[in-house]
Design a protein around this motif. Structure first.
Motif, short mmCIF file in Angstrom:
data_model
loop_
_atom_site.label_atom_id
_atom_site.label_comp_id
_atom_site.label_asym_id
_atom_site.label_seq_id
_atom_site.Cartn_x
_atom_site.Cartn_y
_atom_site.Cartn_z
N TYR A 28 73.73 -52.82 -58.83
CA TYR A 28 72.86 -53.29 -57.76
C TYR A 28 71.66 -52.37 -57.59
N THR A 29 70.65 -52.89 -56.90
CA THR A 29 69.52 -52.07 -56.48
C THR A 29 69.63 -51.90 -54.97
N SER A 30 69.13 -50.79 -54.49
CA SER A 30 69.17 -50.49 -53.06
C SER A 30 67.79 -50.02 -52.62
N THR A 31 67.29 -50.63 -51.56
CA THR A 31 66.00 -50.27 -51.00
C THR A 31 66.18 -49.92 -49.53
N LEU A 32 65.66 -48.78 -49.13
CA LEU A 32 65.71 -48.41 -47.72
C LEU A 32 64.80 -49.35 -46.95
N ALA A 33 65.37 -50.12 -46.04
CA ALA A 33 64.61 -51.12 -45.28
C ALA A 33 64.18 -50.60 -43.91
N HIS A 47 69.95 -50.37 -45.59
CA HIS A 47 69.63 -50.53 -47.01
C HIS A 47 69.78 -51.99 -47.40
N HIS A 48 68.80 -52.50 -48.12
CA HIS A 48 68.83 -53.86 -48.66
C HIS A 48 69.36 -53.75 -50.09
N LEU A 49 70.49 -54.42 -50.36
CA LEU A 49 71.11 -54.38 -51.69
C LEU A 49 71.03 -55.75 -52.34
N GLU A 50 70.73 -55.76 -53.63
CA GLU A 50 70.77 -56.97 -54.45
C GLU A 50 71.48 -56.63 -55.74
N ASP A 59 72.20 -56.71 -46.39
CA ASP A 59 71.61 -55.56 -45.71
C ASP A 59 72.76 -54.80 -45.07
#
Length: 78
Positions: A28-33, A47-50, A59
């Motif tokens: 997965y990828t994780s972006t701090l939202a 964190h937004h995970l896909e 999220d």
């Protein structure tokens, strides 16, 4: 202590085993939202995970407490 998916992990041994297992379970990828300080010792980082986990997108709130610069408690939940 760490709480993730309704399970609690206490102490370095349990937390290390949880990290080792969960890190390789999915890709997965994780972006701090978002991130906010709740008070002097408590924080909430979203964190937004896909990825290839069930549902593919989520999220997650990483709610944690600090003491002397170390995380003393972490709760991961939607």
């Amino acid at each position: 202590m760490v709480t993730d998916e309704g399970h609690r992990y206490h102490g370095p041994g349990e937390i290390h085993a949880w990290l080792a297992r969960s890190a390789g379970e999915y890709t997965y990828t994780s972006t701090l939202a978002a991130a906010r300080r709740l008070d002097d010792d408590h924080f909430d980082a979203v964190h937004h995970l896909e990825g290839d986990f069930p549902g593919a997108v989520v999220d997650l709130h990483f709610r944690f407490a600090l003491r002397d610069g170390r995380i003393t408690r972490l709760v991961i939940e939607p």
